[in-house]
Design an enzyme around this catalytic site. Structure first.
Site, short mmCIF file in Angstrom:
data_model
loop_
_atom_site.label_atom_id
_atom_site.label_comp_id
_atom_site.label_asym_id
_atom_site.label_seq_id
_atom_site.Cartn_x
_atom_site.Cartn_y
_atom_site.Cartn_z
N THR B 9 0.81 -1.22 0.00
CA THR B 9 0.00 0.00 0.00
C THR B 9 0.84 1.27 0.00
O THR B 9 0.31 2.37 -0.12
CB THR B 9 -0.93 0.02 1.24
OG1 THR B 9 -0.11 -0.11 2.41
CG2 THR B 9 -1.94 -1.11 1.18
N VAL B 12 6.09 2.89 -3.04
CA VAL B 12 6.90 1.96 -3.82
C VAL B 12 6.11 0.69 -4.10
O VAL B 12 6.14 0.14 -5.21
CB VAL B 12 8.23 1.64 -3.11
CG1 VAL B 12 9.01 0.56 -3.85
CG2 VAL B 12 9.08 2.91 -2.97
N ARG B 37 -4.17 -3.15 9.05
CA ARG B 37 -5.07 -2.03 8.78
C ARG B 37 -5.65 -2.09 7.36
O ARG B 37 -6.80 -1.74 7.13
CB ARG B 37 -4.28 -0.72 8.95
CG ARG B 37 -5.09 0.47 9.36
CD ARG B 37 -4.18 1.66 9.69
NE ARG B 37 -3.26 1.97 8.61
CZ ARG B 37 -1.93 2.05 8.74
NH1 ARG B 37 -1.36 1.83 9.91
NH2 ARG B 37 -1.16 2.34 7.71
N CYS B 125 17.70 5.06 -3.68
CA CYS B 125 17.18 5.67 -4.92
C CYS B 125 18.19 6.60 -5.58
O CYS B 125 18.41 6.55 -6.80
CB CYS B 125 15.89 6.42 -4.62
SG CYS B 125 15.96 7.45 -3.14
N GLN B 152 16.18 16.21 -4.05
CA GLN B 152 15.39 15.00 -3.86
C GLN B 152 13.92 15.30 -3.56
O GLN B 152 13.59 16.20 -2.79
CB GLN B 152 16.02 14.14 -2.76
CG GLN B 152 17.39 13.64 -3.16
CD GLN B 152 18.02 12.67 -2.19
OE1 GLN B 152 19.21 12.78 -1.89
NE2 GLN B 152 17.27 11.72 -1.69
N SER B 155 8.72 12.04 -2.57
CA SER B 155 8.42 10.61 -2.63
C SER B 155 9.48 9.76 -1.94
O SER B 155 9.20 8.63 -1.55
CB SER B 155 8.29 10.15 -4.09
OG SER B 155 9.52 10.36 -4.77
N LYS B 210 25.10 6.65 2.23
CA LYS B 210 24.58 5.55 1.41
C LYS B 210 25.05 5.72 -0.03
O LYS B 210 25.41 4.75 -0.70
CB LYS B 210 23.05 5.53 1.44
CG LYS B 210 22.44 4.93 2.70
CD LYS B 210 20.91 5.05 2.61
CE LYS B 210 20.23 4.63 3.90
NZ LYS B 210 18.79 5.02 3.89
N HIS B 239 14.08 12.59 -8.46
CA HIS B 239 15.32 13.11 -7.87
C HIS B 239 16.19 13.69 -8.98
O HIS B 239 16.41 13.04 -10.01
CB HIS B 239 16.12 11.99 -7.20
CG HIS B 239 15.56 11.53 -5.89
ND1 HIS B 239 14.42 12.04 -5.33
CD2 HIS B 239 16.01 10.60 -5.01
CE1 HIS B 239 14.18 11.44 -4.17
NE2 HIS B 239 15.12 10.56 -3.96
#
Lengths: 336, 336
Positions: B9, B12, B37, B125, B152, B155, B210, B239
């Site tokens: 949900t 991504v 949920r 990403c 960025q 999202s 990262k 991005h």
């Protein structure tokens, strides 16, 4: 001191009037000039109500000081005439910035360049914000190379740019329609446009080259290697800059932070643990350039530094710097 | 092929379902897992209607392939159990990316690293978007240093980030009130936040590190000097990255453009005369990473290059790359 603001209805022009008032500039009479379209409009100013006049060199010739917030073409057409009439001119356009005989000044960096000049150029906004941080770092560590990526606000395109961003963002959110564009090359709402001013033969934009050319002139480093990527983003009036430098002498984040804390025109905002770093949200309306995210950049061994700057494009990037220049003019040291 | 999307949900997760359908992935049965949920909700998919199930390892153990779009903690807790049950897992979180035994893969760059692995990590990403351009440039010219500043999108903080940006921008424009924030460290509407993920002892953020760590691993260059400044800006799902490289061998803009034109996963958009360059506006919903503003960077003599990238954070930055990994899995070369 009889002061005129030429281009008084634009974003920078309006800010000039505010800054003159806020800094208690010794204005005996303030006159506001614009195009015929605005002439006759009465505006409130910190110096009382003023009726906007249509600009002509003849009408402006008895000013002591003219602050120009107009296009480069307009400045080229009228600044020499005003100077010839005895008016000291601070010009915000790019028209004269690279002329050898014209000082290009950021007072914290090169006030001495002012000399007895009657025509002074105010730098590009991105450059002004950059050099207040670069100059003290250069004095302390020596600059070998500078790499800058910018996050530039709509105000760089004037009041029309800010209006377009607001109106078109509303169109997307409220009307659910695609954003449009007239001022910018593409719709700016929720977009990023890596294109400010015209493209040059070397594939850099003129905005990017202004940062190179003007930084070199202001800092007196004609060969300093600089590369800038200038990018318009959907913010209102603060330019952010991601800056990487290689230094001639070893540098640490701590030493750089100490240097910037002592620098005029810079406010170090660099407490990551408290989520404090430069942002448009906090730099808006502030005179000082926020500097933070200061850290050793391992890409250049112990000679590398990264930092992030935010400066109000309409203040240090334009109106504030122009008034700071005027405050230093030798002519103004004598009471009117 | 029995395929499960875990975290179905989220931003991504939803994109994963779309990408599986669009690329005609050989799905015999699609199952969608989320928290209790959402369980019981029926959603339309390219593979027909599916009722969302509450995730448990036991329920998911007879999948052939699980695509995880969940938190690092969740992935750590459940990926090993799924692998032990014979499920091949492609994990979008950072949980396993730097483990030696786990391949970290961008198929255009290091598909060979997949081997017979049953657990594969999908990169950050920003990294995925970066390496599709860096790898071919490295093959052609050799990389000596890499400096990146990012732009960025919301999202990157998931569907909640996108919702917050939209809602708070509306609050500013329609209600005339200050933007608020829950997802981001500060209000993002008309702001810039140089802070993504947590701060590390070296004053870089985890997001910035990262990019360093993962780029090195994917490219097989464990000592490549990289510095990243990761910045959140008010855009929705693409991005952008301003990239400066120093190369080992001389490079020209023309040669770099030719290399990138031939590169898989890259679309060169670099016609300044026609106002064509990478932008979120054009890169949204596109599989390929847009590369443009390609120019020689004089800061590094004839060994320097600047370029600008835009990639859809939910596609190449997440869902698309995960599905591209799955398409290459040896197990999937045998018809189900």
């Amino acid at each position: 001191m009889r002061v005129g603001v030429i281009g008084a209805t634009g974003a920078v022009g309006r800010e000039l009037v505010e800054v003159l008032g806020r800094r208690r500039f010794p204005v005996t009479k303030l006159r506001l000039f614009a195009s015929g379209r605005s002439a006759g409009t009465r505006v409130e100013t910190p110096f009382g109500p003023v009726v906007i006049e249509e600009f002509s060199q003849d009408r402006a010739r008895d000013l002591d000081l003219a602050l120009l917030a107009v296009s480069g073409d307009f400045a080229k057409a009228h600044a020499p005439g005003l100077v010839a009439a005895g008016v000291t001119v601070v010009d915000n356009s790019s028209a004269f910035r690279l002329e050898d005989a014209v000082p290009l000044v950021v007072p914290e960096v090169n006030a001495a360049a002012l000399g007895e000049a009657k025509l002074i150029a105010n730098p590009n906004c991105t450059t002004a914000i950059l050099v207040v941080a670069l100059a003290p770092l250069h004095a302390a560590f020596g600059l070998k190379r500078v790499i800058v990526s910018t996050y530039q606000a709509a105000s760089g395109a004037g009041a029309e740019g800010m209006t377009e961003l607001e109106r078109e963002t509303r169109r997307v959110l409220v009307e659910g329609e695609p954003a449009r564009n007239e001022v910018f090359a593409h719709p700016l709402a929720f977009n990023v446009i890596p294109h400010i001013d015209t493209f040059q033969p070397n594939a850099y934009t003129r905005e990017e080259m202004k940062v190179t050319w003007e930084t070199r002139k202001i800092m007196g480093l004609p060969d300093l290697p600089i590369s800038c990527t200038a990018v318009r983003i959907p913010t209102m009036r603060v330019h952010a800059e991601s800056v990487t430098i290689e230094t001639l002498r070893p540098v640490t984040a701590e030493a750089a932070r100490a240097v910037l804390r002592a620098a005029a025109g810079v406010r170090v905002v660099d407490e990551p643990a408290r989520n404090l770093y430069p942002m448009p949200l906090t730099a808006t309306g502030q005179d000082d350039v926020e500097a933070g995210r200061i850290r050793a950049n391992p890409v250049f061994g112990d000679h590398g530094l990264d930092l992030f700057l935010c400066g109000d494009q309409l203040l240090k990037g334009a109106a504030l710097n122009a008034v700071q220049i005027a405050e230093r003019l030798p002519a103004l040291q004598v009471p009117a």
